[in-house]
Write a protein that holds these residues in place. Sequence first.
Motif, PDB file in Angstrom:
ATOM      1  N   GLN A   1       0.826  -1.100  -0.002  1.00 16.29           N
ATOM      2  CA  GLN A   1      -0.004   0.055   0.030  1.00 16.29           C
ATOM      3  C   GLN A   1       0.792   1.324   0.176  1.00 16.29           C
ATOM      4  OE1 GLN A   1      -3.787   0.151   2.104  1.00 16.29           O
ATOM      5  NE2 GLN A   1      -2.905   1.773   3.590  1.00 16.29           N
ATOM      6  N   GLU A   2       1.783   1.316   0.698  1.00  9.46           N
ATOM      7  CA  GLU A   2       2.595   2.517   0.958  1.00  9.46           C
ATOM      8  C   GLU A   2       3.487   2.751  -0.428  1.00  9.46           C
ATOM      9  OE1 GLU A   2       2.187   5.456   2.944  1.00  9.46           O
ATOM     10  OE2 GLU A   2       0.547   4.086   3.731  1.00  9.46           O
ATOM     11  N   ARG A   3       4.047   1.758  -0.635  1.00 12.97           N
ATOM     12  CA  ARG A   3       4.924   2.049  -1.905  1.00 12.97           C
ATOM     13  C   ARG A   3       4.085   2.274  -3.165  1.00 12.97           C
ATOM     14  NH1 ARG A   3       5.748  -1.436  -5.980  1.00 12.97           N
ATOM     15  NH2 ARG A   3       4.811  -3.035  -4.679  1.00 12.97           N
ATOM     16  N   VAL A   4       2.763   1.688  -3.240  1.00 11.78           N
ATOM     17  CA  VAL A   4       2.106   1.999  -4.531  1.00 11.78           C
ATOM     18  C   VAL A   4       1.369   3.456  -4.252  1.00 11.78           C
ATOM     19  CG1 VAL A   4      -0.402   1.446  -5.604  1.00 11.78           C
ATOM     20  CG2 VAL A   4       1.237  -0.504  -4.740  1.00 11.78           C
ATOM     21  N   ARG A   5       1.211   3.803  -3.272  1.00 12.27           N
ATOM     22  CA  ARG A   5       0.810   5.086  -2.920  1.00 12.27           C
ATOM     23  C   ARG A   5       1.830   6.157  -3.332  1.00 12.27           C
ATOM     24  NH1 ARG A   5      -2.145   7.683   2.322  1.00 12.27           N
ATOM     25  NH2 ARG A   5      -2.182   9.712   1.628  1.00 12.27           N
ATOM     26  N   TRP A   6       2.994   5.953  -2.795  1.00 13.44           N
ATOM     27  CA  TRP A   6       3.967   6.719  -3.145  1.00 13.44           C
ATOM     28  C   TRP A   6       4.154   6.815  -4.760  1.00 13.44           C
ATOM     29  CZ3 TRP A   6       8.650   6.238  -5.906  1.00 13.44           C
ATOM     30  CH2 TRP A   6       9.472   7.171  -6.272  1.00 13.44           C
ATOM     31  N   ALA A   7       4.133   5.976  -5.481  1.00 10.23           N
ATOM     32  CA  ALA A   7       4.458   5.791  -6.771  1.00 10.23           C
ATOM     33  C   ALA A   7       3.301   6.465  -7.550  1.00 10.23           C
ATOM     34  CB  ALA A   7       4.465   4.168  -7.455  1.00 10.23           C
ATOM     35  N   ILE A   8       2.251   6.316  -7.102  1.00  9.35           N
ATOM     36  CA  ILE A   8       0.963   7.049  -7.807  1.00  9.35           C
ATOM     37  C   ILE A   8       0.865   8.373  -7.717  1.00  9.35           C
ATOM     38  CG2 ILE A   8      -1.397   7.472  -7.744  1.00  9.35           C
ATOM     39  CD1 ILE A   8      -1.687   4.207  -7.568  1.00  9.35           C
ATOM     40  N   SER A   9       1.404   8.920  -6.322  1.00 15.81           N
ATOM     41  CA  SER A   9       1.472  10.134  -5.927  1.00 15.81           C
ATOM     42  C   SER A   9       2.625  11.230  -6.673  1.00 15.81           C
ATOM     43  CB  SER A   9       1.548  10.390  -4.445  1.00 15.81           C
ATOM     44  OG  SER A   9       3.008  10.036  -4.161  1.00 15.81           O
ATOM     45  N   GLU A  10       3.650  10.262  -7.211  1.00 21.03           N
ATOM     46  CA  GLU A  10       4.600  10.813  -8.056  1.00 21.03           C
ATOM     47  C   GLU A  10       4.365  11.211  -9.556  1.00 21.03           C
ATOM     48  OE1 GLU A  10       7.797  12.188  -7.144  1.00 21.03           O
ATOM     49  OE2 GLU A  10       6.692  12.032  -5.132  1.00 21.03           O
ATOM     50  N   MET A  11       3.088  10.585  -9.977  1.00 13.95           N
ATOM     51  CA  MET A  11       2.863  10.691 -11.376  1.00 13.95           C
ATOM     52  C   MET A  11       1.994  11.984 -11.559  1.00 13.95           C
ATOM     53  SD  MET A  11       0.816   6.869 -11.921  1.00 13.95           S
ATOM     54  CE  MET A  11       0.906   6.824 -13.649  1.00 13.95           C
ATOM     55  N   ARG A  12       2.540  12.369 -12.876  1.00 15.04           N
ATOM     56  CA  ARG A  12       1.882  13.738 -13.279  1.00 15.04           C
ATOM     57  C   ARG A  12       0.385  13.513 -13.606  1.00 15.04           C
ATOM     58  NH1 ARG A  12       4.109  17.464 -18.194  1.00 15.04           N
ATOM     59  NH2 ARG A  12       2.487  18.850 -18.017  1.00 15.04           N
TER      60      ARG A  12
ATOM     61  N   GLY B   1      -7.971   9.243 -24.111  1.00 17.61           N
ATOM     62  CA  GLY B   1      -7.031   8.466 -24.320  1.00 17.61           C
ATOM     63  C   GLY B   1      -5.813   8.822 -23.335  1.00 17.61           C
ATOM     64  N   GLN B   2      -5.439  10.156 -23.066  1.00 14.90           N
ATOM     65  CA  GLN B   2      -4.648  10.444 -21.804  1.00 14.90           C
ATOM     66  C   GLN B   2      -4.988   9.969 -20.512  1.00 14.90           C
ATOM     67  OE1 GLN B   2      -3.925  14.668 -21.410  1.00 14.90           O
ATOM     68  NE2 GLN B   2      -2.112  14.227 -19.935  1.00 14.90           N
ATOM     69  N   LEU B   3      -6.290   9.982 -20.116  1.00 17.17           N
ATOM     70  CA  LEU B   3      -6.707   9.259 -18.916  1.00 17.17           C
ATOM     71  C   LEU B   3      -6.386   7.830 -19.131  1.00 17.17           C
ATOM     72  CD1 LEU B   3      -9.950  11.351 -18.291  1.00 17.17           C
ATOM     73  CD2 LEU B   3      -7.755  11.989 -17.699  1.00 17.17           C
ATOM     74  N   GLY B   4      -6.853   6.882 -19.957  1.00 20.44           N
ATOM     75  CA  GLY B   4      -6.700   5.806 -20.270  1.00 20.44           C
ATOM     76  C   GLY B   4      -5.246   5.352 -20.012  1.00 20.44           C
ATOM     77  N   ALA B   5      -4.546   6.002 -20.534  1.00 20.69           N
ATOM     78  CA  ALA B   5      -2.975   5.648 -20.421  1.00 20.69           C
ATOM     79  C   ALA B   5      -2.644   5.648 -19.276  1.00 20.69           C
ATOM     80  CB  ALA B   5      -2.268   6.683 -21.723  1.00 20.69           C
ATOM     81  N   THR B   6      -2.728   6.810 -18.395  1.00 18.75           N
ATOM     82  CA  THR B   6      -2.368   7.063 -17.023  1.00 18.75           C
ATOM     83  C   THR B   6      -2.905   5.767 -16.235  1.00 18.75           C
ATOM     84  OG1 THR B   6      -2.377   9.521 -17.321  1.00 18.75           O
ATOM     85  CG2 THR B   6      -2.493   8.579 -15.110  1.00 18.75           C
ATOM     86  N   LEU B   7      -4.296   5.297 -16.624  1.00 18.50           N
ATOM     87  CA  LEU B   7      -4.997   4.455 -15.607  1.00 18.50           C
ATOM     88  C   LEU B   7      -4.028   3.190 -15.763  1.00 18.50           C
ATOM     89  CD1 LEU B   7      -7.247   3.763 -13.653  1.00 18.50           C
ATOM     90  CD2 LEU B   7      -8.410   3.156 -15.601  1.00 18.50           C
ATOM     91  N   SER B   8      -3.712   3.059 -17.280  1.00 15.84           N
ATOM     92  CA  SER B   8      -3.032   1.536 -17.371  1.00 15.84           C
ATOM     93  C   SER B   8      -1.767   1.755 -17.004  1.00 15.84           C
ATOM     94  CB  SER B   8      -2.871   1.716 -19.198  1.00 15.84           C
ATOM     95  OG  SER B   8      -4.035   1.094 -19.784  1.00 15.84           O
ATOM     96  N   ALA B   9      -1.014   2.665 -16.816  1.00 15.27           N
ATOM     97  CA  ALA B   9       0.327   2.847 -16.254  1.00 15.27           C
ATOM     98  C   ALA B   9       0.130   2.566 -14.823  1.00 15.27           C
ATOM     99  CB  ALA B   9       0.798   4.030 -16.404  1.00 15.27           C
ATOM    100  N   ILE B  10      -0.862   3.069 -13.948  1.00 16.25           N
ATOM    101  CA  ILE B  10      -1.177   2.597 -12.489  1.00 16.25           C
ATOM    102  C   ILE B  10      -1.433   0.989 -12.498  1.00 16.25           C
ATOM    103  CG2 ILE B  10      -2.776   2.702 -10.940  1.00 16.25           C
ATOM    104  CD1 ILE B  10      -3.221   5.838 -11.821  1.00 16.25           C
ATOM    105  N   SER B  11      -2.199   0.493 -13.358  1.00 22.60           N
ATOM    106  CA  SER B  11      -2.470  -0.877 -13.396  1.00 22.60           C
ATOM    107  C   SER B  11      -1.043  -1.600 -13.633  1.00 22.60           C
ATOM    108  CB  SER B  11      -3.332  -1.359 -14.622  1.00 22.60           C
ATOM    109  OG  SER B  11      -4.620  -0.800 -14.386  1.00 22.60           O
TER     110      SER B  11
ATOM    111  N   ALA C   1      -5.958  -4.228  -8.878  1.00 23.65           N
ATOM    112  CA  ALA C   1      -6.953  -3.550 -10.056  1.00 23.65           C
ATOM    113  C   ALA C   1      -6.878  -2.029 -10.127  1.00 23.65           C
ATOM    114  CB  ALA C   1      -8.479  -4.116  -9.744  1.00 23.65           C
ATOM    115  N   ALA C   2      -7.330  -1.411 -11.313  1.00 23.52           N
ATOM    116  CA  ALA C   2      -7.512  -0.224 -11.144  1.00 23.52           C
ATOM    117  C   ALA C   2      -8.644   0.205 -12.261  1.00 23.52           C
ATOM    118  CB  ALA C   2      -6.271   0.484 -11.925  1.00 23.52           C
ATOM    119  N   ASN C   3      -9.674   0.564 -11.744  1.00 23.79           N
ATOM    120  CA  ASN C   3     -10.957   0.848 -12.375  1.00 23.79           C
ATOM    121  C   ASN C   3     -11.472   2.228 -12.360  1.00 23.79           C
ATOM    122  OD1 ASN C   3     -11.472  -1.916 -12.900  1.00 23.79           O
ATOM    123  ND2 ASN C   3     -11.582  -2.189 -10.250  1.00 23.79           N
TER     124      ASN C   3
END
Length: 95
Positions: free
Chosen positions: A22-33, A55-65, A72-74
């Motif tokens: 959880q903490e590592r994923v939170r950090w990784a996502i919080s660093e995303m533009r 498409g930009q939103l979808g690409a970001t969601l895919s990167a999170i996945s 899961a990222a929904n």
Amino acid sequence: MSEGKQRYYVSSAVIVMKPQDQERVRWAISEMRDVEVHGVQDGKMVVVIDGYSSGQLGATLSAISAIDGVVAANMVFEHSEEQEGIADEGRTDAA
């Protein structure tokens, strides 16, 4: 769409992750533009993603996945409006 105006998109998503990551994923996502973390609890996270195309939103969601530990990222909600201008602090004033 009116000439000279650009559409601005915003979406929310629920991310499910392994509790031990959880903490590592939170950090990784919080660093995303263009991504804001709005809540984390019991292996789930709510985020808001914004950008200039669906498409930009979808690409970001895919990167999170693709982040190790994400189960899961929904996308929950998506909205777009014509952008009229950028206000202070980079916030969008939409019509």
